[in-house]
Design a protein around this motif. Sequence first.
Motif, PDB file in Angstrom:
ATOM      1  N   GLY A  94       2.196  -1.276  14.451  1.00 13.35           N
ATOM      2  CA  GLY A  94       2.298  -0.033  14.561  1.00 13.35           C
ATOM      3  C   GLY A  94       1.536   0.945  13.475  1.00 13.35           C
ATOM      4  N   ARG A  95       0.908   0.435  12.753  1.00 17.81           N
ATOM      5  CA  ARG A  95       0.411   1.094  11.421  1.00 17.81           C
ATOM      6  C   ARG A  95      -0.679   1.820  11.908  1.00 17.81           C
ATOM      7  N   TYR A  96      -1.023   3.109  11.366  1.00 22.28           N
ATOM      8  CA  TYR A  96      -2.271   3.844  11.656  1.00 22.28           C
ATOM      9  C   TYR A  96      -2.640   4.783  10.210  1.00 22.28           C
ATOM     10  N   GLY A 141      -8.621 -12.712   9.581  1.00 24.51           N
ATOM     11  CA  GLY A 141      -7.385 -12.987   8.780  1.00 24.51           C
ATOM     12  C   GLY A 141      -7.328 -14.097   7.641  1.00 24.51           C
ATOM     13  N   GLY A 142      -8.492 -14.701   7.390  1.00 26.02           N
ATOM     14  CA  GLY A 142      -8.623 -15.434   6.258  1.00 26.02           C
ATOM     15  C   GLY A 142      -8.768 -14.692   4.970  1.00 26.02           C
ATOM     16  N   LEU A 143      -9.221 -15.298   3.981  1.00 25.48           N
ATOM     17  CA  LEU A 143      -9.376 -14.743   2.573  1.00 25.48           C
ATOM     18  C   LEU A 143     -10.927 -14.978   2.265  1.00 25.48           C
ATOM     19  N   GLY A 189       0.637  -1.163   0.019  1.00 21.63           N
ATOM     20  CA  GLY A 189      -0.025  -0.070   0.006  1.00 21.63           C
ATOM     21  C   GLY A 189       0.896   1.315  -0.041  1.00 21.63           C
ATOM     22  N   THR A 190       1.873   1.301   0.810  1.00 20.85           N
ATOM     23  CA  THR A 190       2.731   2.182   0.770  1.00 20.85           C
ATOM     24  C   THR A 190       3.313   2.688  -0.594  1.00 20.85           C
ATOM     25  N   GLN A 191       3.898   1.547  -1.394  1.00 23.40           N
ATOM     26  CA  GLN A 191       4.496   1.886  -2.647  1.00 23.40           C
ATOM     27  C   GLN A 191       3.367   2.118  -3.515  1.00 23.40           C
ATOM     28  N   PRO A 234      -3.708 -10.439  -7.397  1.00 26.38           N
ATOM     29  CA  PRO A 234      -4.469 -11.752  -6.918  1.00 26.38           C
ATOM     30  C   PRO A 234      -3.543 -12.269  -5.704  1.00 26.38           C
ATOM     31  N   ARG A 235      -4.133 -13.221  -5.053  1.00 26.95           N
ATOM     32  CA  ARG A 235      -3.870 -13.717  -3.785  1.00 26.95           C
ATOM     33  C   ARG A 235      -4.081 -15.393  -3.879  1.00 26.95           C
ATOM     34  N   THR A 236      -4.445 -15.861  -4.874  1.00 21.20           N
ATOM     35  CA  THR A 236      -4.730 -17.423  -5.137  1.00 21.20           C
ATOM     36  C   THR A 236      -4.462 -17.481  -6.506  1.00 21.20           C
TER      37      THR A 236
HETATM   38  P1  AP5 Z   1       1.848  -1.200   4.205  1.00 24.08           P
HETATM   39  O1  AP5 Z   1       2.413  -0.428   2.917  1.00 24.08           O
HETATM   40  O2  AP5 Z   1       0.457  -0.492   4.951  1.00 24.08           O
HETATM   41  O3  AP5 Z   1       1.643  -2.693   3.898  1.00 24.08           O
HETATM   42  P2  AP5 Z   1       0.890  -3.621   3.001  1.00 24.08           P
HETATM   43  O4  AP5 Z   1       1.834  -4.633   2.263  1.00 24.08           O
HETATM   44  O5  AP5 Z   1       0.054  -2.828   2.158  1.00 24.08           O
HETATM   45  O6  AP5 Z   1       0.136  -4.374   4.111  1.00 24.08           O
HETATM   46  P3  AP5 Z   1      -1.449  -4.790   4.288  1.00 24.08           P
HETATM   47  O7  AP5 Z   1      -1.614  -5.227   5.648  1.00 24.08           O
HETATM   48  O8  AP5 Z   1      -2.217  -3.597   3.984  1.00 24.08           O
HETATM   49  O9  AP5 Z   1      -1.599  -5.878   3.391  1.00 24.08           O
HETATM   50  P4  AP5 Z   1      -2.489  -7.158   3.673  1.00 24.08           P
HETATM   51  O10 AP5 Z   1      -2.090  -7.852   2.355  1.00 24.08           O
HETATM   52  O11 AP5 Z   1      -2.457  -8.087   4.813  1.00 24.08           O
HETATM   53  O12 AP5 Z   1      -3.920  -6.372   3.594  1.00 24.08           O
HETATM   54  P5  AP5 Z   1      -4.959  -6.036   2.523  1.00 24.08           P
HETATM   55  O13 AP5 Z   1      -5.699  -4.882   3.070  1.00 24.08           O
HETATM   56  O14 AP5 Z   1      -4.558  -6.605   1.127  1.00 24.08           O
HETATM   57  O15 AP5 Z   1       3.090  -1.134   5.443  1.00 24.08           O
HETATM   58  C1  AP5 Z   1       2.715  -1.637   6.526  1.00 24.08           C
HETATM   59  C2  AP5 Z   1       3.291  -0.482   7.699  1.00 24.08           C
HETATM   60  O16 AP5 Z   1       4.560  -0.640   7.536  1.00 24.08           O
HETATM   61  C3  AP5 Z   1       3.059   0.947   7.411  1.00 24.08           C
HETATM   62  O17 AP5 Z   1       2.688   1.685   8.612  1.00 24.08           O
HETATM   63  C4  AP5 Z   1       4.172   1.521   6.750  1.00 24.08           C
HETATM   64  O18 AP5 Z   1       4.182   3.000   6.998  1.00 24.08           O
HETATM   65  C5  AP5 Z   1       5.269   0.737   7.069  1.00 24.08           C
HETATM   66  N1  AP5 Z   1       6.221   0.602   5.973  1.00 24.08           N
HETATM   67  C6  AP5 Z   1       5.797   0.494   4.884  1.00 24.08           C
HETATM   68  N2  AP5 Z   1       7.305   0.156   4.189  1.00 24.08           N
HETATM   69  C7  AP5 Z   1       8.092   0.404   5.188  1.00 24.08           C
HETATM   70  C8  AP5 Z   1       9.729  -0.089   4.928  1.00 24.08           C
HETATM   71  N3  AP5 Z   1      10.258  -0.141   3.769  1.00 24.08           N
HETATM   72  N4  AP5 Z   1      10.235   0.242   6.039  1.00 24.08           N
HETATM   73  C9  AP5 Z   1       9.740   0.652   7.135  1.00 24.08           C
HETATM   74  N5  AP5 Z   1       8.345   0.837   7.380  1.00 24.08           N
HETATM   75  C10 AP5 Z   1       7.638   0.519   6.154  1.00 24.08           C
HETATM   76  O19 AP5 Z   1      -6.185  -7.334   3.125  1.00 24.08           O
HETATM   77  C11 AP5 Z   1      -6.816  -7.137   4.383  1.00 24.08           C
HETATM   78  C12 AP5 Z   1      -7.677  -8.479   4.331  1.00 24.08           C
HETATM   79  O20 AP5 Z   1      -8.578  -8.207   3.163  1.00 24.08           O
HETATM   80  C13 AP5 Z   1      -6.987  -9.737   3.965  1.00 24.08           C
HETATM   81  O21 AP5 Z   1      -6.623 -10.333   5.333  1.00 24.08           O
HETATM   82  C14 AP5 Z   1      -8.365 -10.405   3.656  1.00 24.08           C
HETATM   83  O22 AP5 Z   1      -9.110 -11.286   4.512  1.00 24.08           O
HETATM   84  C15 AP5 Z   1      -9.242  -9.399   2.658  1.00 24.08           C
HETATM   85  N6  AP5 Z   1      -8.579  -9.494   1.286  1.00 24.08           N
HETATM   86  C16 AP5 Z   1      -7.992  -8.301   0.585  1.00 24.08           C
HETATM   87  N7  AP5 Z   1      -7.489  -8.854  -0.753  1.00 24.08           N
HETATM   88  C17 AP5 Z   1      -7.893  -9.980  -0.921  1.00 24.08           C
HETATM   89  C18 AP5 Z   1      -8.049 -11.002  -2.022  1.00 24.08           C
HETATM   90  N8  AP5 Z   1      -7.614 -10.516  -3.092  1.00 24.08           N
HETATM   91  N9  AP5 Z   1      -8.736 -12.146  -1.760  1.00 24.08           N
HETATM   92  C19 AP5 Z   1      -9.102 -12.459  -0.627  1.00 24.08           C
HETATM   93  N10 AP5 Z   1      -9.298 -11.697   0.423  1.00 24.08           N
HETATM   94  C20 AP5 Z   1      -8.697 -10.463   0.398  1.00 24.08           C
END
Ligand code: AP5
Length: 215
Positions: free
Chosen positions: A126-128, A56-58, A14-16, A87-89
Amino acid sequence: MNIILLGPPGAGKGTQAARLVAERGMVQLSTGDMLRAAVKAATPVGLQAKAVMESGGLVSDDIVSGIIGEELDRLDAATGVIFDGYPRTAAQAQALDGLLSARGRSLDYVAELEVDEDALVERIVGRYTCAQCGAGYHDVFKLPKVAGVCDVCGSTAFKRRPDDNEETVRTRMAEYRAKTAPIIPLYEARGLVRRVDGMADMNAVGAAIAGILDA
Ligand code: AP5
């Protein structure tokens, strides 16, 4: 250009993606963000997804691929897309190929953020984010310039995700290892994967991704 940002929870997808949106005018399609919006709005999809996400599931492949198809239909054909968290699967990877080719698009790169899983729990707990504009922060790695005030919109209200606790993060990581990591070889076989050191600082990670896109 159409790219996938791939990596475990907290890898920095998400950050990138936010940087690429700001710097290149690409569009970020984050299934996590879309599902959280659906949960907040209590839509039928949100009602189905809420408990799964909190555990935490999909969420089901059909739901997320359906959402991605709808979002792609809203975009101009020339707009570059960053797939974040999708994609995640293997089924989603196959669905994405069909969604793209039906719209005359194709994948250019899969940028895999390589990270040390032990560091991810610290990143995630630590994220918000700003409750008003969604700008991302971290208790240690990215503080607002003025304590308690969003750099982007000046709001003083912040929020944390309900799934950003250690127990749920461990489940999300296990899901990544079991269901998402196995799709990497499928993209490797097509010559699309580019590896990026996700443990470097955020600017260095951004520069590495920019180097891939500009190659
Ligand atoms: P951040 O950039 O927020 O990390 P991220 O990779 O985007 O992590 P997410 O937790 O959002 O990913 P996720 O895949 O678990 O969640 P998603 O929302 O997709 O960075 C994290 C922290 O680290 C930030 O505070 C940032 O500031 C810091 N940081 C970043 N880069 C850094 C660096 N280089 N150095 C130091 N600090 C750094 O999914 C959530 C849920 O939704 C899933 O669990 C699932 O239930 C569902 N879901 C979403 N997509 C699907 C899908 N395709 N299929 C099925 N279920 C899905």
